[in-house]
Design a protein around this motif. Structure first.
Motif, PDB file in Angstrom:
ATOM      1  N   THR A   2       0.842  -1.203   0.000  1.00  0.00           N
ATOM      2  CA  THR A   2       0.000   0.000   0.000  1.00  0.00           C
ATOM      3  C   THR A   2       0.877   1.253   0.000  1.00  0.00           C
ATOM      4  O   THR A   2       2.000   1.245   0.495  1.00  0.00           O
ATOM      5  N   GLU A   3       0.329   2.321  -0.592  1.00  0.00           N
ATOM      6  CA  GLU A   3       0.951   3.634  -0.487  1.00  0.00           C
ATOM      7  C   GLU A   3       0.238   4.383   0.628  1.00  0.00           C
ATOM      8  O   GLU A   3      -0.984   4.458   0.639  1.00  0.00           O
ATOM      9  N   VAL A   4       0.965   4.960   1.535  1.00  0.00           N
ATOM     10  CA  VAL A   4       0.336   5.649   2.668  1.00  0.00           C
ATOM     11  C   VAL A   4       0.644   7.144   2.562  1.00  0.00           C
ATOM     12  O   VAL A   4       1.770   7.528   2.283  1.00  0.00           O
ATOM     13  N   THR A   5      -0.349   7.974   2.778  1.00  0.00           N
ATOM     14  CA  THR A   5      -0.121   9.416   2.667  1.00  0.00           C
ATOM     15  C   THR A   5       0.610   9.925   3.895  1.00  0.00           C
ATOM     16  O   THR A   5       0.629   9.278   4.944  1.00  0.00           O
ATOM     17  N   GLN A   6       1.187  11.118   3.731  1.00  0.00           N
ATOM     18  CA  GLN A   6       1.874  11.746   4.859  1.00  0.00           C
ATOM     19  C   GLN A   6       0.913  12.048   5.993  1.00  0.00           C
ATOM     20  O   GLN A   6       1.268  11.993   7.150  1.00  0.00           O
ATOM     21  N   SER A   7      -0.324  12.455   5.631  1.00  0.00           N
ATOM     22  CA  SER A   7      -1.261  12.851   6.677  1.00  0.00           C
ATOM     23  C   SER A   7      -1.683  11.636   7.496  1.00  0.00           C
ATOM     24  O   SER A   7      -2.132  11.767   8.623  1.00  0.00           O
ATOM     25  N   GLY A   8      -1.520  10.465   6.905  1.00  0.00           N
ATOM     26  CA  GLY A   8      -1.791   9.257   7.666  1.00  0.00           C
ATOM     27  C   GLY A   8      -3.259   8.887   7.708  1.00  0.00           C
ATOM     28  O   GLY A   8      -3.612   7.739   7.950  1.00  0.00           O
ATOM     29  N   ALA A   9      -4.132   9.865   7.465  1.00  0.00           N
ATOM     30  CA  ALA A   9      -5.562   9.622   7.637  1.00  0.00           C
ATOM     31  C   ALA A   9      -6.118   8.778   6.492  1.00  0.00           C
ATOM     32  O   ALA A   9      -6.860   7.829   6.707  1.00  0.00           O
ATOM     33  N   ALA A  10      -5.775   9.168   5.277  1.00  0.00           N
ATOM     34  CA  ALA A  10      -6.363   8.488   4.128  1.00  0.00           C
ATOM     35  C   ALA A  10      -5.274   7.716   3.401  1.00  0.00           C
ATOM     36  O   ALA A  10      -4.132   8.131   3.356  1.00  0.00           O
ATOM     37  N   TRP A  11      -5.635   6.615   2.837  1.00  0.00           N
ATOM     38  CA  TRP A  11      -4.666   5.881   2.056  1.00  0.00           C
ATOM     39  C   TRP A  11      -5.413   5.097   1.003  1.00  0.00           C
ATOM     40  O   TRP A  11      -6.621   4.936   1.031  1.00  0.00           O
ATOM     41  N   ARG A  14      -3.317  -0.703  -3.319  1.00  0.00           N
ATOM     42  CA  ARG A  14      -2.878  -0.826  -4.699  1.00  0.00           C
ATOM     43  C   ARG A  14      -4.093  -0.991  -5.639  1.00  0.00           C
ATOM     44  O   ARG A  14      -4.162  -0.391  -6.702  1.00  0.00           O
ATOM     45  N   GLU A  15      -5.082  -1.771  -5.189  1.00  0.00           N
ATOM     46  CA  GLU A  15      -6.250  -2.006  -6.043  1.00  0.00           C
ATOM     47  C   GLU A  15      -7.059  -0.722  -6.224  1.00  0.00           C
ATOM     48  O   GLU A  15      -7.513  -0.400  -7.314  1.00  0.00           O
ATOM     49  N   GLU A  16      -7.237   0.008  -5.127  1.00  0.00           N
ATOM     50  CA  GLU A  16      -8.006   1.249  -5.226  1.00  0.00           C
ATOM     51  C   GLU A  16      -7.292   2.272  -6.105  1.00  0.00           C
ATOM     52  O   GLU A  16      -7.903   2.980  -6.887  1.00  0.00           O
ATOM     53  N   MET A  17      -5.956   2.345  -5.967  1.00  0.00           N
ATOM     54  CA  MET A  17      -5.192   3.280  -6.782  1.00  0.00           C
ATOM     55  C   MET A  17      -5.312   2.894  -8.259  1.00  0.00           C
ATOM     56  O   MET A  17      -5.489   3.758  -9.116  1.00  0.00           O
ATOM     57  N   ASP A  18      -5.252   1.602  -8.531  1.00  0.00           N
ATOM     58  CA  ASP A  18      -5.401   1.154  -9.920  1.00  0.00           C
ATOM     59  C   ASP A  18      -6.776   1.556 -10.462  1.00  0.00           C
ATOM     60  O   ASP A  18      -6.903   1.984 -11.608  1.00  0.00           O
ATOM     61  N   ALA A  19      -7.800   1.442  -9.633  1.00  0.00           N
ATOM     62  CA  ALA A  19      -9.141   1.820 -10.077  1.00  0.00           C
ATOM     63  C   ALA A  19      -9.200   3.329 -10.350  1.00  0.00           C
ATOM     64  O   ALA A  19      -9.732   3.778 -11.368  1.00  0.00           O
TER      65      ALA A  19
ATOM     66  N   GLU B  15     -21.103   8.124  -6.166  1.00  0.00           N
ATOM     67  CA  GLU B  15     -20.504   7.469  -4.994  1.00  0.00           C
ATOM     68  C   GLU B  15     -18.996   7.258  -5.199  1.00  0.00           C
ATOM     69  O   GLU B  15     -18.195   7.472  -4.294  1.00  0.00           O
ATOM     70  N   GLU B  16     -18.635   6.835  -6.403  1.00  0.00           N
ATOM     71  CA  GLU B  16     -17.211   6.627  -6.668  1.00  0.00           C
ATOM     72  C   GLU B  16     -16.448   7.941  -6.602  1.00  0.00           C
ATOM     73  O   GLU B  16     -15.325   8.018  -6.096  1.00  0.00           O
ATOM     74  N   MET B  17     -17.046   9.015  -7.140  1.00  0.00           N
ATOM     75  CA  MET B  17     -16.389  10.319  -7.112  1.00  0.00           C
ATOM     76  C   MET B  17     -16.233  10.779  -5.670  1.00  0.00           C
ATOM     77  O   MET B  17     -15.179  11.299  -5.287  1.00  0.00           O
ATOM     78  N   ASP B  18     -17.250  10.562  -4.849  1.00  0.00           N
ATOM     79  CA  ASP B  18     -17.144  10.938  -3.436  1.00  0.00           C
ATOM     80  C   ASP B  18     -16.014  10.164  -2.763  1.00  0.00           C
ATOM     81  O   ASP B  18     -15.261  10.717  -1.961  1.00  0.00           O
ATOM     82  N   ALA B  19     -15.877   8.905  -3.118  1.00  0.00           N
ATOM     83  CA  ALA B  19     -14.802   8.101  -2.530  1.00  0.00           C
ATOM     84  C   ALA B  19     -13.436   8.626  -2.966  1.00  0.00           C
ATOM     85  O   ALA B  19     -12.521   8.784  -2.157  1.00  0.00           O
ATOM     86  N   ALA B  20     -13.300   8.934  -4.267  1.00  0.00           N
ATOM     87  CA  ALA B  20     -12.027   9.453  -4.766  1.00  0.00           C
ATOM     88  C   ALA B  20     -11.676  10.773  -4.082  1.00  0.00           C
ATOM     89  O   ALA B  20     -10.517  11.036  -3.761  1.00  0.00           O
ATOM     90  N   PRO B 116     -14.573  22.462   1.337  1.00  0.00           N
ATOM     91  CA  PRO B 116     -14.933  21.455   2.347  1.00  0.00           C
ATOM     92  C   PRO B 116     -15.132  20.066   1.751  1.00  0.00           C
ATOM     93  O   PRO B 116     -15.011  19.064   2.471  1.00  0.00           O
ATOM     94  N   ARG B 117     -15.407  19.977   0.440  1.00  0.00           N
ATOM     95  CA  ARG B 117     -15.704  18.691  -0.185  1.00  0.00           C
ATOM     96  C   ARG B 117     -14.485  17.852  -0.493  1.00  0.00           C
ATOM     97  O   ARG B 117     -14.560  16.644  -0.668  1.00  0.00           O
ATOM     98  N   GLN B 118     -13.294  18.525  -0.657  1.00  0.00           N
ATOM     99  CA  GLN B 118     -12.207  17.787  -1.285  1.00  0.00           C
ATOM    100  C   GLN B 118     -10.873  18.541  -1.201  1.00  0.00           C
ATOM    101  O   GLN B 118     -10.838  19.718  -0.855  1.00  0.00           O
ATOM    102  N   HIS B 119      -9.798  17.841  -1.526  1.00  0.00           N
ATOM    103  CA  HIS B 119      -8.500  18.445  -1.795  1.00  0.00           C
ATOM    104  C   HIS B 119      -8.409  18.607  -3.307  1.00  0.00           C
ATOM    105  O   HIS B 119      -8.297  17.625  -4.046  1.00  0.00           O
ATOM    106  N   ALA B 120      -8.475  19.859  -3.772  1.00  0.00           N
ATOM    107  CA  ALA B 120      -8.419  20.126  -5.208  1.00  0.00           C
ATOM    108  C   ALA B 120      -7.209  20.994  -5.501  1.00  0.00           C
ATOM    109  O   ALA B 120      -6.868  21.886  -4.732  1.00  0.00           O
ATOM    110  N   VAL B 121      -6.522  20.698  -6.594  1.00  0.00           N
ATOM    111  CA  VAL B 121      -5.420  21.546  -7.051  1.00  0.00           C
ATOM    112  C   VAL B 121      -5.838  22.098  -8.406  1.00  0.00           C
ATOM    113  O   VAL B 121      -6.131  21.345  -9.340  1.00  0.00           O
ATOM    114  N   SER B 122      -5.882  23.418  -8.467  1.00  0.00           N
ATOM    115  CA  SER B 122      -6.425  24.068  -9.645  1.00  0.00           C
ATOM    116  C   SER B 122      -5.340  24.823 -10.396  1.00  0.00           C
ATOM    117  O   SER B 122      -4.530  25.532  -9.802  1.00  0.00           O
TER     118      SER B 122
END
Lengths: 176, 176, 176, 176
Positions: A2-11, A14-19, B15-20, B116-122
């Motif tokens: 797995t790849e783990v983010t610096q913030s630690g909260a979300a990660w 490998r399967e999710e990243m591929d998706a 739902e998938e977009m919310d997860a991403a 508030p919804r996301q981490h976005a880089v614009s």
């Protein structure tokens, strides 16, 4: 695995990243490491030597993903330290404006850049490096080239994914 | 309830977009629409009036997501046409270098920008607009302000998510 | 035999200008005229054909001096209209940031750029041109080249004073 | 009473320079000295304190003329070392692209910038400074301000010739 983010909260597994890679453009940073003299003139350009996913040895710029909740400048520093080692002393540019963006498409030919794994959009920066560089992890070697050497056809041909185009854009931006 | 990409091949359910959005930085473009005279001097800056998710009326720049397999310049054009209508005639800048990037964090205070919804880089661009603009879809109004008017505290206060900071950065870049 | 400024108040005789050219860097603008499609993609790059001071036929970018009390954007417009005619409809960029500066030295080899007459520092801009171009004054011809054509060695070799280097920098900045 | 160029070959007497100032735009560089942390985040902005020609004490950016046959990056280094001392260790940017240009007109109101002596066009750069700064020559003091402090109205009011506008443009470019 797995790849783990610096913030630690979300990660992402490998399967999710591929998706995600099949659904969204992925944000990257590309760094062109340079040596400069006291007037800021570029005297050297640094390239990594890596073994690619296809087993071939290739030159590469410093490049990598921006993680969730990570600032772009933190991602730049993280990838430079990861590839060049803890004593490299990269000078991250103070302004966030990249000198260009590189759009890597999974389909060849849309732009100069190609990444079979994903659609990646990379913010590209020139980064002066003042310290000692030692290749880390999966890099075999890190070498400095003079501006004239680095634009030779034999060197450019060793860069994968169209990064030779990005390197030439950096040299044009630097006027060397 | 789904967003469909231009390429048609890949899409994300809500739902998938919310997860991403909880796992990856999402790539956006921001456009500052401007009117210019024949010397390129900015005579007007355009802002949308929208009803935000919290029901409040807010001013906004033209802003939106870059889709999978979509070029950044295509995303710019798509969002400008979506918000300003088909007769707006935006002049997409020929160079891909943005004048700045805006990093919207879900946590307030990391940068000037907050989403508030996301981490976005614009990737942020100034876009001259030559045609007739008519607000589309969820926009209530589109108005041109003089550079002096648009930087008044009352106007800036109507911009959400820290876009007032981005507008001021654009005005500084334009030297108006 | 004199150059007269737009403001009319100050002017330099040919002799005075020659004296200044031996003492001070002279401020210039360089414009790279381009045709773009609705997404801002560059489809054509325009070059002038001129007879140089040495009697040789040479390609050239639009280039010229900034006059006393003249704004840089006014100088850009003036030189574009002077070389391409009154119906060219150049779109002067709204932001004053040039994509690069070109330092022309009277001594060859200090930079890529050389001007035997003077030390000139030129602010370089890419300028989309939407109208009909007709060569004016001392220009023999004005032609559009595709991005691939314009970077061919035969075309680049026809550019004087190192302007081929500036053209390549522009193409790199435009990512074409 | 004369200014002598680095190349030594050409020079201008005070009278000749005064004459040129009434006839030609004069090329300048402006530098905004900054302190940065290891991620490139600006933590301090440096301003000089000088006695102006009118006898008033004023804050100023590092600013000065580009000499005949001098490269822009050499002029930047020369003026930074002249004002901040030999131990300042300025990091001249590797790319020649300025973040903006400032057009100082002898007539107030043409642009934000005003210089009663001349029409000057200045190439503006942000320059990280790593060493110890000590005011030199006609500077009374050199002080670091936090980004928040430096944009306070009382500090901005102490900058002459519209340099407060340039400072604000730099802060916008730096996104601080």
């Amino acid at each position: 695995m797995t790849e783990v983010t610096q913030s630690g909260a979300a990660w992402l597994s490998r399967e999710e990243m591929d998706a995600a890679r099949e659904r969204l453009p992925i944000l990257y940073v590309d760094a062109v490491p340079v040596r400069v003299d006291e007037q800021g003139v570029v005297t050297g350009v640094g390239l990594l030597l890596r073994i690619g996913e296809d087993g071939q040895v290739k030159r590469a710029l410093v490049s990598g993903r921006v993680l969730y909740h990570e600032r772009v400048r933190s991602a730049l520093l993280r990838h430079l330290e990861k590839d060049l080692g803890p004593l490299a002393l990269p000078r991250i540019p103070p302004a966030p404006q990249p000198f260009t963006i590189a759009e890597y498409f999974p389909t060849p030919g849309v732009t100069s850049f190609h990444d079979p794994r994903q659609h990646a959009v990379s913010l590209a920066y020139v980064v002066p490096v003042e310290g000692d560089c030692a290749p880390q992890q999966d890099a075999l070697e890190f070498s400095w080239f003079s501006p004239d050497e680095v634009r030779e056809a034999t060197v450019l041909a060793e860069l994968a994914n169209g990064q030779s185009a990005l390197l030439l854009q950096a040299l044009a931006h630097l006027a060397v």
